[in-house]
Design a protein around this motif. Structure first.
Motif, PDB file in Angstrom:
ATOM      1  N   VAL A  40      -3.676 -10.138   1.000  1.00 60.26           N
ATOM      2  CA  VAL A  40      -4.711  -9.798   1.875  1.00 60.26           C
ATOM      3  C   VAL A  40      -5.678 -10.871   2.189  1.00 60.26           C
ATOM      4  N   ARG A  50      -5.053  -7.955   8.342  1.00 61.89           N
ATOM      5  CA  ARG A  50      -5.361  -8.041   6.831  1.00 61.89           C
ATOM      6  C   ARG A  50      -5.921  -6.230   6.505  1.00 61.89           C
ATOM      7  N   GLN A  51      -6.624  -5.584   7.797  1.00 68.65           N
ATOM      8  CA  GLN A  51      -6.853  -4.282   7.258  1.00 68.65           C
ATOM      9  C   GLN A  51      -5.736  -3.272   7.241  1.00 68.65           C
ATOM     10  N   PHE A  52      -4.583  -3.339   7.803  1.00 70.00           N
ATOM     11  CA  PHE A  52      -3.306  -2.901   7.832  1.00 70.00           C
ATOM     12  C   PHE A  52      -2.731  -3.180   6.520  1.00 70.00           C
ATOM     13  N   ALA A  54      -4.033  -3.923   3.804  1.00 66.29           N
ATOM     14  CA  ALA A  54      -4.916  -3.536   2.533  1.00 66.29           C
ATOM     15  C   ALA A  54      -4.788  -2.097   2.485  1.00 66.29           C
ATOM     16  N   GLU A  55      -4.745  -1.528   3.636  1.00 68.26           N
ATOM     17  CA  GLU A  55      -4.548   0.084   3.838  1.00 68.26           C
ATOM     18  C   GLU A  55      -3.304   0.489   3.288  1.00 68.26           C
ATOM     19  N   LYS A  56      -2.349  -0.275   3.475  1.00 73.85           N
ATOM     20  CA  LYS A  56      -1.004   0.314   2.852  1.00 73.85           C
ATOM     21  C   LYS A  56      -0.991  -0.082   1.575  1.00 73.85           C
ATOM     22  N   LYS A  58      -3.576   0.026  -0.479  1.00 73.01           N
ATOM     23  CA  LYS A  58      -4.287   1.237  -1.081  1.00 73.01           C
ATOM     24  C   LYS A  58      -3.635   2.433  -1.106  1.00 73.01           C
ATOM     25  N   SER A  59      -2.752   2.670   0.126  1.00 70.65           N
ATOM     26  CA  SER A  59      -2.199   3.883  -0.053  1.00 70.65           C
ATOM     27  C   SER A  59      -1.213   4.489  -1.130  1.00 70.65           C
ATOM     28  N   TRP A  63       5.091   2.550   2.124  1.00 68.19           N
ATOM     29  CA  TRP A  63       4.710   1.091   2.864  1.00 68.19           C
ATOM     30  C   TRP A  63       4.133   0.247   1.741  1.00 68.19           C
ATOM     31  N   ALA A  64       3.529   0.617   0.594  1.00 65.53           N
ATOM     32  CA  ALA A  64       3.051  -0.223  -0.412  1.00 65.53           C
ATOM     33  C   ALA A  64       4.101  -1.097  -1.219  1.00 65.53           C
TER      34      ALA A  64
END
Length: 80
Positions: A40, A50-52, A54-56, A58-59, A63-64
């Motif tokens: 990221v 970058r936000q997408f 990081a979100e994935k 963190k989830s 997707w992670a």
């Protein structure tokens, strides 16, 4: 609800990048990261990308796993 199945091609589509097999391979080859750079924190992502990512991450969902695979691919040269 987003029913897109997590795959590398879908990840590239979500990032607004060319999702063809050759394009993905070329992106990975030409965007290698040093070992100490988190995916990221790579300079080539837009803020939305970058936000997408990081979100994935963190989830910790399906997707992670795909983002982690991309992360490993982007660090291949750093582990040689």
């Amino acid at each position: 609800m987003n029913n897109v199945r997590p795959r590398m091609t879908n990840l590239f589509e979500q990032l607004g990048l060319d999702s063809g097999e050759a394009a993905i391979a070329q992106f990975i080859d030409s965007h290698q990261l040093e070992a100490n750079i988190n995916i990221v924190d790579a300079v080539y992502w837009s803020e939305a990308q970058r936000q997408f990512l990081a979100e994935k991450i963190k989830s910790d969902g399906e997707w992670a796993i795909i983002v982690d695979q991309l992360n490993e691919s982007l660090h291949e040269d750093a582990t040689k």
